[in-house]
Design a protein around this motif. Structure first.
Motif, PDB file in Angstrom:
ATOM      1  N   ASP A 108       0.841  -1.190   0.000  1.00  0.00           N
ATOM      2  CA  ASP A 108       0.000   0.000   0.000  1.00  0.00           C
ATOM      3  C   ASP A 108       0.877   1.240   0.000  1.00  0.00           C
ATOM      4  O   ASP A 108       2.105   1.154   0.131  1.00  0.00           O
ATOM      5  CB  ASP A 108      -0.932   0.006   1.217  1.00  0.00           C
ATOM      6  N   HIS A 114      -3.711   1.930   4.363  1.00  0.00           N
ATOM      7  CA  HIS A 114      -3.944   0.480   4.440  1.00  0.00           C
ATOM      8  C   HIS A 114      -5.331   0.217   5.032  1.00  0.00           C
ATOM      9  O   HIS A 114      -5.549   0.318   6.235  1.00  0.00           O
ATOM     10  CB  HIS A 114      -2.841  -0.136   5.296  1.00  0.00           C
ATOM     11  N   ARG A 117      -6.682  -2.467   8.285  1.00  0.00           N
ATOM     12  CA  ARG A 117      -5.547  -3.020   9.029  1.00  0.00           C
ATOM     13  C   ARG A 117      -5.838  -3.102  10.519  1.00  0.00           C
ATOM     14  O   ARG A 117      -5.212  -3.901  11.236  1.00  0.00           O
ATOM     15  CB  ARG A 117      -4.275  -2.221   8.766  1.00  0.00           C
ATOM     16  N   TYR A 136       5.099  -0.779   2.346  1.00  0.00           N
ATOM     17  CA  TYR A 136       4.512   0.540   2.208  1.00  0.00           C
ATOM     18  C   TYR A 136       5.469   1.425   1.409  1.00  0.00           C
ATOM     19  O   TYR A 136       6.676   1.451   1.691  1.00  0.00           O
ATOM     20  CB  TYR A 136       4.273   1.187   3.572  1.00  0.00           C
TER      21      TYR A 136
END
Length: 206
Positions: A108, A114, A117, A136
């Motif tokens: 992401d 995200h 999560r 990330y």
């Protein structure tokens, strides 16, 4: 008609969709059109501009999306909103096969981008053999209390995706992302028939 297993996955998804449906849908369209601007001219956006009081014709969910296999290790690889079916699969496994070895790999833009999560700590409690690897693009401040995960900055490196022997693989995300990951897994010896994928929108892997 949905199979019993598919119906269970749909049912397990409902709480997440009810709580985050608008955000998930909005982010999905935003990213899809950003990644594939050619769809702007062919995608049916008439339903995006309906007014209050108009009537829409809808259909129930249909189709089969399953790469759960028969108890072998499972690798779920997603990017962006492609996480949605992976989280549904995890919820289903937590209710039906909590001891099964599962690896979730997700990519992401950042921890803040995200989706869902915050649900991972509870799933890890219910799935003791669940491991999580996150990529990330911007990993600053990506830590989230309660999540046991390896976090790397940058784009997913298929060579570093954790891979258990005999694993079934399910991919979901942008087509270029899935093409990259699938190619890397094939080069690492995963048979093509053990790699399933789901495309959000038109497109096929090659």
């Amino acid at each position: 008609m949905l199979s019993e297993s598919s119906a269970a996955v749909v049912t397990a998804t409902l709480p997440a969709v009810q709580a985050n449906g608008e955000a998930i849908t909005g982010r999905f369209y935003q990213r899809m059109f950003a990644a594939h601007p050619e769809l702007l001219n062919i995608f049916n956006r008439s339903n995006q501009a309906v007014a209050v009081g108009e009537t829409l014709r809808l259909s129930p969910p249909f189709g089969e999306v399953s790469a759960l296999g028969g108890g072998e290790p499972l690798l779920l690889v997603s990017a962006g909103i492609g996480l949605t079916p992976a989280m549904s699969a995890l919820a289903h496994l937590a209710a039906t096969e909590p001891e099964r070895p599962v690896t979730l790999v997700h990519a992401d833009r950042s921890g803040a981008a995200h989706a869902l999560r915050h649900e991972l700590p509870a799933l890890q409690e219910r799935l003791p053999n669940l491991s999580v690897r996150l990529w990330y693009e911007d990993a600053a401040g990506a830590e989230l209390a309660g999540i046991k995960a390896e976090i790397a900055e940058g784009l997913v490196d298929p060579a570093l995706v954790p891979l258990a022997p005999g694993a079934y693989v399910h991919l979901c995300g942008p087509v270029p992302f899935m093409t990259l990951v699938r190619g890397g897994l094939l080069r690492r010896g995963v048979p093509a028939e053990r790699i399933a994928y789901e495309v959000f929108g038109p497109g096929m892997l090659r």
